[in-house]
Design an enzyme around this catalytic site. Structure first.
Site, PDB file in Angstrom:
ATOM      1  N   HIS A   1     -10.909  10.646  10.043  1.00 16.51           N
ATOM      2  CA  HIS A   1     -10.831  10.708   8.574  1.00 16.51           C
ATOM      3  C   HIS A   1     -12.185  10.258   8.042  1.00 16.51           C
ATOM      4  CE1 HIS A   1      -9.583   9.853   4.483  1.00 16.51           C
ATOM      5  NE2 HIS A   1      -8.352  10.239   4.735  1.00 16.51           N
TER       6      HIS A   1
ATOM      7  N   TRP B   1      -5.281  14.509   8.495  1.00 16.18           N
ATOM      8  CA  TRP B   1      -3.834  14.679   8.663  1.00 16.18           C
ATOM      9  C   TRP B   1      -3.322  16.070   8.316  1.00 16.18           C
ATOM     10  CZ3 TRP B   1      -2.764  15.550   3.594  1.00 16.18           C
ATOM     11  CH2 TRP B   1      -3.480  14.809   2.632  1.00 16.18           C
TER      12      TRP B   1
ATOM     13  N   GLU C   1      -8.020   5.635  -3.993  1.00 17.43           N
ATOM     14  CA  GLU C   1      -8.418   6.255  -2.732  1.00 17.43           C
ATOM     15  C   GLU C   1      -8.697   7.726  -2.956  1.00 17.43           C
ATOM     16  OE1 GLU C   1      -5.682   6.053   0.533  1.00 17.43           O
ATOM     17  OE2 GLU C   1      -5.195   3.960   0.173  1.00 17.43           O
TER      18      GLU C   1
ATOM     19  N   LYS D   1      -9.458   7.868  13.016  1.00 19.03           N
ATOM     20  CA  LYS D   1     -10.888   7.874  13.371  1.00 19.03           C
ATOM     21  C   LYS D   1     -11.591   9.162  12.948  1.00 19.03           C
ATOM     22  CE  LYS D   1      -9.789   8.896  18.226  1.00 19.03           C
ATOM     23  NZ  LYS D   1      -8.329   8.742  18.031  1.00 19.03           N
TER      24      LYS D   1
ATOM     25  N   ASN E   1       0.847  -1.189   0.000  1.00 16.08           N
ATOM     26  CA  ASN E   1       0.000   0.000   0.000  1.00 16.08           C
ATOM     27  C   ASN E   1       0.879   1.234   0.000  1.00 16.08           C
ATOM     28  OD1 ASN E   1      -2.810   1.090   0.292  1.00 16.08           O
ATOM     29  ND2 ASN E   1      -1.839   2.144   2.017  1.00 16.08           N
ATOM     30  N   GLU E   2       0.661   2.117  -0.934  1.00 16.95           N
ATOM     31  CA  GLU E   2       1.425   3.373  -0.981  1.00 16.95           C
ATOM     32  C   GLU E   2       2.877   3.161  -0.568  1.00 16.95           C
ATOM     33  OE1 GLU E   2      -0.526   6.518   1.155  1.00 16.95           O
ATOM     34  OE2 GLU E   2      -1.968   6.828  -0.452  1.00 16.95           O
TER      35      GLU E   2
HETATM   36  C1  GAL Z   1      -3.404   6.970   2.419  1.00 16.58           C
HETATM   37  C2  GAL Z   1      -3.332   5.539   2.890  1.00 16.58           C
HETATM   38  C3  GAL Z   1      -4.579   5.114   3.607  1.00 16.58           C
HETATM   39  C4  GAL Z   1      -5.036   6.188   4.554  1.00 16.58           C
HETATM   40  C5  GAL Z   1      -5.237   7.474   3.803  1.00 16.58           C
HETATM   41  C6  GAL Z   1      -5.709   8.606   4.662  1.00 16.58           C
HETATM   42  O1  GAL Z   1      -2.132   7.530   2.412  1.00 16.58           O
HETATM   43  O2  GAL Z   1      -3.092   4.658   1.834  1.00 16.58           O
HETATM   44  O3  GAL Z   1      -4.315   3.909   4.288  1.00 16.58           O
HETATM   45  O4  GAL Z   1      -4.075   6.346   5.557  1.00 16.58           O
HETATM   46  O5  GAL Z   1      -4.024   7.865   3.239  1.00 16.58           O
HETATM   47  O6  GAL Z   1      -5.846   9.803   3.926  1.00 16.58           O
END
Ligand code: GAL
Length: 655
Positions: free
Chosen positions: A360, A317, A309, A358, A152-153
């Site tokens: 997000h 964040w 995503e 939580k 993942n990423e």
């Molecule tokens: C991405 C990540 C996800 C989640 C998301 C939150 O960087 O792949 O798992 O953390 O950001 O914005």
């Protein structure tokens, strides 16, 4: 499964990251009900489930995942099944502290968040390989398995690891690249500052040092780090190709992510996928969103790609996390669809009630199904269903922006004429001018064949091999129109300057010779005037430029450069090469793009008011209002289309 692309899936993919391992099983039933209601047909499953799948080293527990896979299948939902290697369990860090990554300063990081593995750790590689093998064997014939989601990423938190194992791997990579120490000494220019190496063991990563570390060392370290992490992906890929040769593979990208050369990475994916989190409060990030989607399509050579995503509303964040306004999530989704996406997915399906994410947003928010967010998600699901016919169609572009990771890395090393010459702002500056005119564009690798484009733009290519320069020259001489912006063509692949006047390998084609740079201070502005007496401000950079065949289109009007050419045009072969030796303000860039676009005889998709994107995907026209003001657009044969704030319109057009 018969093919490794997604052509046999008869829908646009719609869904999100699904983490059922965070919830009791009775919630799963509710998940299925809500997924059906929303029209979800695909989930990225179990991305962070390693500790649940392998609670003790070598002891696997797949029972819960079997039940989830069966449930998904029973509900007509495909699984983009994760290999789950993104975040190793606590036992790995505890038993094998050497598996943890080390920073430039020599600090070994701890367990307790995620991605706490060194890309050079053999322990990590071995356990990851075993897990992938187990997963692939177990689910290879499961009817819900649609696609593999590797890791993942990659590198999102740990892009470089300065451990001793990393240093050793770097030496092996360098020996492979250079063969001899003499060749390395030559390439790195180690005659400077007494940096000669007499033994491979003396070579170290660019760890914290007294001052500027050798730039070619730094550049090779970036190349090596991108390769080392790609090697992790290739290990998983090899296992999956062996056990499930017909199941497509992806790993999710992060747009213009500096540490990884995605041109190389994309070669290993059947489908490119991307994670995009534009700040809802920033108009410029709405443009940036479009720009990254054009990159994603281009990385896959124009093939349909997946928005893997995005957020249904706020992220958690940033310092301050604006929500997406009503309609804005749809608008961001349409931006992707218009630029060739084949699926729209989210992070994540159900909003967590514990843990770092939580707050997000998710498709199912804390408020549950009775919420604005879930209603917008459901409406999007229905809309995607109605647009399914476009799923395998492509976008045609006649303009391209050249973009290269190696040059990006080299450009932004330290000790340069100006720290203000940064790639992404330059890209955005050029992209925006084309975007506002609704000119469809691709991103292009500097050495690819450019002949199909009427216009090629080089916002910056500081680093350029002779071959790349020749490629650009071939393009122009065969009739192409090229725009090059400053501080391009300065060094070769080893970051050695081309001598005899800048930009060495482009001088003949551009018809200019630069003897000196005159970078500006942070708030300094200069001015240029065009041959039509229009004047524009400029900033950041000025070349001290001599015309050698080119014609001056705009001249500096101030200071010691007064009267000298700032923007030039040169006929070269059948084509035309433009050069801008400064960074024009927005009005100036607009003038320049108008000049260049008319030389290239490019047509916009449609003329629209500011903030309204017009994008064409096959027979569909998209009108997308990324702003919070209403707008009206005249569509030939359709009359006026009105758009509310954050609104979009998709219609079939014939012309
Ligand atoms: C991405 C990540 C996800 C989640 C998301 C939150 O960087 O792949 O798992 O953390 O950001 O914005």
């Amino acid at each position: 499964m018969t093919s490794r692309d997604l052509s046999h899936f008869d829908a646009l993919l719609f869904g999100g990251d699904y983490n059922p391992d965070q919830w009791p099983e009775d919630v799963w039933q509710d998940d299925m009900r809500l997924m059906r209601e929303a029209g979800v047909n695909c989930v990225s499953l179990g991305i962070f489930s390693w500790s649940k799948l392998e609670p003790q080293p070598g002891q696997y527990d797949f029972g819960w995942l079997d039940r989830v896979m069966d449930l998904l299948h029973a509900n007509g939902i495909w699984a983009d099944l994760a290999t789950a290697t993104a975040s190793p369990p606590a036992w790995m860090a505890h038993r094998y502290p050497q598996s943890l990554p080390v920073t430039r300063e020599g600090l070994r990081l701890s367990f307790g968040s995620r991605q706490q593995y060194s890309p050079h750790s053999q322990v990590y590689k071995d356990y990851a390989a075993q897990l992938v093998e187990q997963l692939a064997e177990r689910y290879k014939a499961h009817p819900a398995l649609a696609m593999w989601h590797i890791n993942n990423e990659y590198a999102c938190h740990i892009a470089e690891c300065f451990s001793d194992a990393g240093a050793q791997a770097f030496r092996v990579w360098l020996e492979h690249k250079y063969g001899t120490l003499d060749a390395l000494n030559q390439a790195w220019g180690t005659a400077f500052w007494s940096q000669r190496y007499s033994d491979w063991a003396e070579v170290t990563p660019p760890r914290s040092a007294p001052t500027f570390v050798n730039p070619t060392l730094q550049l090779d370290w970036k190349r090596f780090s991108s390769d080392a992490i790609l090697d992790l992906m290739k290990r998983e890929e090899a296992i999956l190709r062996r056990i499930t040769p017909n199941v497509p593979i992806t790993t999710n990208f992060m747009g213009f992510f500096k540490p990884l050369d995605y041109w190389e990475w994309a070669k290993h994916e059947d489908v490119v996928s991307d994670d995009a989190y534009p700040d809802p409060s920033s108009p410029v990030e709405q443009i940036f969103n479009a720009m990254r989607f054009d990159l994603m399509r281009s990385l896959g050579g124009g093939r349909p790609w997946i928005l893997m995503e995005q957020s249904a509303s706020a992220v958690n964040w940033r310092e301050r996390n604006s929500r997406k306004q009503p309609g804005q999530m749809r608008v961001n989704s349409l931006q992707a669809l218009a630029r060739g996406a084949r699926g729209i997915l989210f992070f994540q399906w159900r909003q967590s009630k514990a843990g770092a994410e939580k707050f997000h947003a998710a498709m199912v928010p804390h408020a549950g199904g009775d919420s604005r967010i879930f209603r917008e998600v459901t409406a999007l699901g229905a809309e995607l269903k109605s647009l399914a016919a476009m799923r395998e169609t492509k976008v045609q572009a006649e303009a391209a922006i050249v973009f290269d990771w190696h040059s990006w890395w080299a450009l932004e090393l330290d000790a340069h004429p100006s720290a203000d010459v940064k790639l992404i702002p330059l890209l955005v500056h050029h992209y925006r001018a084309l975007y506002h005119r609704n000119i469809a564009l691709d991103f292009a690798h500097p050495s690819q064949d450019l002949s199909r484009y009427k216009l090629v733009v080089v916002p910056n290519l500081y680093l350029m091999s002779d071959d790349v320069a020749a490629n650009l020259g071939r393009y122009v001489s065969a009739g192409g129109t090229l725009l090059v912006s400053p501080f391009s063509g300065i060094v070769n692949q080893n970051d050695h300057v081309y001598l005899g006047g800048y930009p060495g390998p482009l001088r003949e084609m551009l018809g200019v010779r630069i003897e000196e740079f005159a970078p500006m201070q942070l708030n300094e502005r200069s001015e240029v005037v065009t041959r039509d007496e229009e004047s524009f401000a400029c900033q950041t950079w000025a070349d001290v430029l001599r015309l050698e065949g080119a014609q001056g289109l705009a001249m500096f009007t101030k200071g010691s450069l007064d009267g000298q050419a700032a923007v030039t045009r040169h006929r070269f072969g059948q084509g035309t090469a433009f050069y801008a030796g400064t960074v024009l303000d927005e009005a100036g860039m607009s003038w320049l793009m108008n000049t260049v676009i008319s030389a290239a005889q490019l047509q916009p998709v449609l003329d629209t008011p500011p903030g309204i994107e017009a994008v064409r995907r096959d027979k569909w026209l998209f009108l997308i209002n990324t702003t919070d003001a209403p707008a009206s657009v005249a569509v030939p044969g359709r009359g006026a289309v009105t758009l509310k704030p954050f609104d979009g319109w998709v219609g079939e057009v014939t012309a």
